[in-house]
Design an enzyme around this catalytic site. Structure first.
Site, PDB file in Angstrom:
ATOM      1  N   CYS A 254      36.153  37.861  44.037  1.00  0.00           N
ATOM      2  CA  CYS A 254      37.287  39.075  44.564  1.00  0.00           C
ATOM      3  C   CYS A 254      37.234  39.824  45.588  1.00  0.00           C
ATOM      4  CB  CYS A 254      38.271  38.882  43.240  1.00  0.00           C
ATOM      5  SG  CYS A 254      37.777  39.652  42.125  1.00  0.00           S
ATOM      6  N   HIS A 302      39.903  41.227  38.353  1.00  0.00           N
ATOM      7  CA  HIS A 302      39.890  40.935  39.062  1.00  0.00           C
ATOM      8  C   HIS A 302      40.881  41.626  40.937  1.00  0.00           C
ATOM      9  CE1 HIS A 302      40.882  37.762  42.062  1.00  0.00           C
ATOM     10  NE2 HIS A 302      42.588  37.669  42.216  1.00  0.00           N
ATOM     11  N   HIS A 314      43.613  37.151  48.497  1.00  0.00           N
ATOM     12  CA  HIS A 314      42.416  37.080  47.220  1.00  0.00           C
ATOM     13  C   HIS A 314      42.080  35.661  47.424  1.00  0.00           C
ATOM     14  CE1 HIS A 314      44.305  35.027  43.811  1.00  0.00           C
ATOM     15  NE2 HIS A 314      45.469  34.837  44.957  1.00  0.00           N
TER      16      HIS A 314
END
Length: 338
Positions: A254, A302, A314
């Site tokens: 990520c 994240h 993402h």
């Protein structure tokens, strides 16, 4: 904002990183036995999701330790180069002082003032004596400088030794986080393989769905030219695989996707999602514009890029490619405008 340093290559090879997930998936059933005692609460899918989240948290710790190891490696190299240059300087200074001492020895060690008095031109004695005093003063100054340089090099050697020890500790930490990630991924695969066929197929359909069709982003205006460039790069990455510890171009985790995307805009972001959330100015969700970084969970483990109209791009988790998802897919901890 000021750009961060350009990220350096990790000490671990890219091939090692890229193959970890596939190796973990292939050997999961054999490598991990079922844990003793009762199974954790929750459905199989919930357990897999939880394990993937834990793996992502460990991945961010791995990235942080790996970045630290890169920095220490550079500092060690610079310290060693500085010590080498300083030692060369000391050798030259010693050589110069040794040449003067040798000349004095070859002259028979006669006191300089007596040698001048016995010269054929005593009228020049005062001028020569003054010159000799200056030579003596210069020798004394050079000797003091040599001593100072030796002390400085000693301190640099001590610092280089300390940095080497710190680098070794950092390498151990990188390896520990790597094992944790591999363990969580393998356990997630084990749980996934144990699901009933229909449930596993449903999970695979969701995770492997690219969700890559471009959503309606009309009217979404990036916050700046560099944000627009970063969004364009992130869109190009849609469909590429999640690879833990990777920052492109063939795969991403990520934070690696965010770093890679903004590098295309000439901006060097830090490596981890925890650091990236501080890489600019905080804004609210209602103020979000394309290019803003959206950090999730309380620990910012994240991160995604807002692209407008309630959508983010993402790298979700292993097995799921880079894709579009709703901005509210997880609890948001912060939104940052780079």
């Amino acid at each position: 904002m000021a750009s961060h340093r350009r990220p350096t290559q990790s000490g671990l090879s890219q091939s090692t990183r890229v193959t970890v997930l596939s190796a973990a998936a292939a050997t999961a059933a054999a490598a991990f036995a079922a844990p003793a005692g009762a199974e954790p609460a929750g459905t199989g899918k919930e357990r897999v999701d939880r394990l993937f989240a834990q793996a992502e948290e460990a991945t961010e710790q791995y990235n942080k330790a790996d970045e630290r190891a890169d920095l220490l490696r550079e500092q060690v190299r610079n310290a060693q180069d500085s010590v080498a240059r300083g030692q060369e300087r000391i050798n030259r200074m010693r050589g110069a002082l040794g040449a003067i001492a040798g000349a004095q020895y070859r002259s028979g060690g006669i006191d300089p003032s007596i040698a001048l008095l016995l010269s054929e031109d005593p009228d020049s004695y005062l001028d020569k004596a003054a010159a000799l005093v200056r030579i003596g003063e210069r020798q004394s100054a050079e000797l003091r400088e040599l001593q100072q340089e030796q002390r400085r090099i000693g301190q640099q050697r001590t610092e280089a030794t300390r940095k080497l020890a710190e680098l070794e500790r950092s390498r151990v930490e990188v390896a520990r986080h790597k094992r944790t990630v591999e363990s969580k991924l393998a356990e997630a695969r084990r749980v996934l393989f144990a699901l009933p066929a229909a449930e596993r197929a449903a999970f695979d359909r969701v995770s492997r769905s690219g969700r890559g069709a471009l959503p309606d982003l009309s009217g979404a205006v990036p916050a700046s030219g560099r944000a627009a460039a970063a969004v364009a790069a992130a869109r190009q990455a849609v469909g590429r695989p999640y690879v833990w510890g990777a920052n492109g171009p063939s795969g991403f985790d990520c934070s690696g996707l965010m770093q890679w995307s903004y590098a295309h805009a000439g901006v060097g972001l830090p490596r981890t999602s925890q650091a990236q959330r501080y890489a600019g100015r905080r804004v609210s969700l209602s103020e979000a514009q394309p290019g803003d970084l959206v950090a999730y969970r309380s620990d910012a483990s994240h991160i995604a890029m807002y692209v407008g109209n309630g959508q983010v791009i993402h790298a979700p988790y292993p097995g799921a490619p880079v894709r579009y998802d709703p901005v509210g897919m997880m609890p948001i901890s912060s939104i940052t405008r780079v």
